[in-house]
Motif scaffolding. Structure first.
Motif, PDB file in Angstrom:
ATOM      1  N   ASN A  32       0.811  -1.214   0.000  1.00  0.00           N
ATOM      2  CA  ASN A  32       0.000   0.000   0.000  1.00  0.00           C
ATOM      3  C   ASN A  32       0.845   1.265   0.000  1.00  0.00           C
ATOM      4  OD1 ASN A  32      -3.028  -0.723   0.479  1.00  0.00           O
ATOM      5  ND2 ASN A  32      -1.886  -2.096   1.817  1.00  0.00           N
ATOM      6  N   ASP A  33       0.285   2.316  -0.631  1.00  0.00           N
ATOM      7  CA  ASP A  33       0.825   3.654  -0.448  1.00  0.00           C
ATOM      8  C   ASP A  33       0.357   4.144   0.916  1.00  0.00           C
ATOM      9  OD1 ASP A  33       0.173   4.710  -3.888  1.00  0.00           O
ATOM     10  OD2 ASP A  33       1.705   3.384  -3.034  1.00  0.00           O
ATOM     11  N   TRP A  34       1.190   4.979   1.547  1.00  0.00           N
ATOM     12  CA  TRP A  34       0.867   5.485   2.885  1.00  0.00           C
ATOM     13  C   TRP A  34       0.999   6.991   2.924  1.00  0.00           C
ATOM     14  CZ3 TRP A  34      -1.078   2.619   6.841  1.00  0.00           C
ATOM     15  CH2 TRP A  34      -1.088   1.236   6.658  1.00  0.00           C
ATOM     16  N   THR A  50       2.849  11.917   1.318  1.00  0.00           N
ATOM     17  CA  THR A  50       2.559  10.557   0.882  1.00  0.00           C
ATOM     18  C   THR A  50       3.841   9.845   0.461  1.00  0.00           C
ATOM     19  OG1 THR A  50       2.174  11.225  -1.410  1.00  0.00           O
ATOM     20  CG2 THR A  50       0.258  11.197   0.048  1.00  0.00           C
ATOM     21  N   THR A  52       4.819   6.208  -1.798  1.00  0.00           N
ATOM     22  CA  THR A  52       4.282   5.091  -2.563  1.00  0.00           C
ATOM     23  C   THR A  52       4.999   3.788  -2.216  1.00  0.00           C
ATOM     24  OG1 THR A  52       5.839   5.311  -4.394  1.00  0.00           O
ATOM     25  CG2 THR A  52       3.853   6.690  -4.474  1.00  0.00           C
ATOM     26  N   THR A  53       4.529   2.697  -2.815  1.00  0.00           N
ATOM     27  CA  THR A  53       5.156   1.400  -2.583  1.00  0.00           C
ATOM     28  C   THR A  53       6.599   1.382  -3.083  1.00  0.00           C
ATOM     29  OG1 THR A  53       4.254   0.596  -4.666  1.00  0.00           O
ATOM     30  CG2 THR A  53       2.969   0.136  -2.680  1.00  0.00           C
ATOM     31  N   ASP A  56       8.451   6.665  -3.737  1.00  0.00           N
ATOM     32  CA  ASP A  56       8.270   8.034  -4.217  1.00  0.00           C
ATOM     33  C   ASP A  56       7.460   8.823  -3.198  1.00  0.00           C
ATOM     34  OD1 ASP A  56       7.806   6.826  -7.585  1.00  0.00           O
ATOM     35  OD2 ASP A  56       9.630   7.554  -6.603  1.00  0.00           O
ATOM     36  N   THR A  57       7.824  10.073  -3.009  1.00  0.00           N
ATOM     37  CA  THR A  57       7.174  10.901  -1.996  1.00  0.00           C
ATOM     38  C   THR A  57       6.571  12.159  -2.610  1.00  0.00           C
ATOM     39  OG1 THR A  57       9.257  12.029  -1.497  1.00  0.00           O
ATOM     40  CG2 THR A  57       8.723  10.090  -0.177  1.00  0.00           C
ATOM     41  N   ARG A  71       9.279   5.223   4.939  1.00  0.00           N
ATOM     42  CA  ARG A  71       8.601   3.996   5.323  1.00  0.00           C
ATOM     43  C   ARG A  71       9.626   2.901   5.579  1.00  0.00           C
ATOM     44  NH1 ARG A  71       4.674   2.482   0.720  1.00  0.00           N
ATOM     45  NH2 ARG A  71       4.529   0.477   1.815  1.00  0.00           N
TER      46      ARG A  71
END
Length: 114
Positions: A32-34, A50, A52-53, A56-57, A71
């Motif tokens: 999941n993206d967080w 944000t 991504t998996t 990428d932010t 993450r």
């Protein structure tokens, strides 16, 4: 059911830094993206950052250059490094999937005041 637990919030002075952490349980974390969200008194909840998996932010305009999201898939954790905090950053901070897909956790309060 997915459980999200945020930590690291406290009251600091303008210009100081904080690192928020979020631990996610009972979820396919790595798939999941967080995101980190925040809600200030009297305002709607907004997306702060944000990730991504693939790592990428992206950031809201008000925090670009000051906040960094990261993450750790192995630890099922999302972090938010917040530098040069300002009074307008005062809010309750929450993590969740992006877009939001789990019940909200308790959040962690960040206060910035001189």
């Amino acid at each position: 059911q997915v459980q999200l637990v945020e930590s690291g919030g406290e009251t600091v002075r303008p210009g100081q830094s904080l690192r928020l952490s979020c631990k996610a349980n009972r979820v396919m974390f790595s798939k999941n993206d967080w995101a980190w969200y925040r809600q200030a008194p009297g305002k709607e909840r907004e997306v702060v950052a944000t990730v991504t998996t693939t790592g990428d932010t992206d950031y809201g305009d008000s925090v670009k250059g000051r906040f960094t999201i990261s993450r750790d898939n192995a630890k099922r954790a999302v972090h938010l490094q917040m530098n040069n905090l300002q009074p307008e950053d005062t809010a309750d901070y929450y993590c969740n999937m992006f877009p939001q897909g789990a019940p909200w956790g308790p959040g962690t309060h960040v206060g910035v005041s001189s």
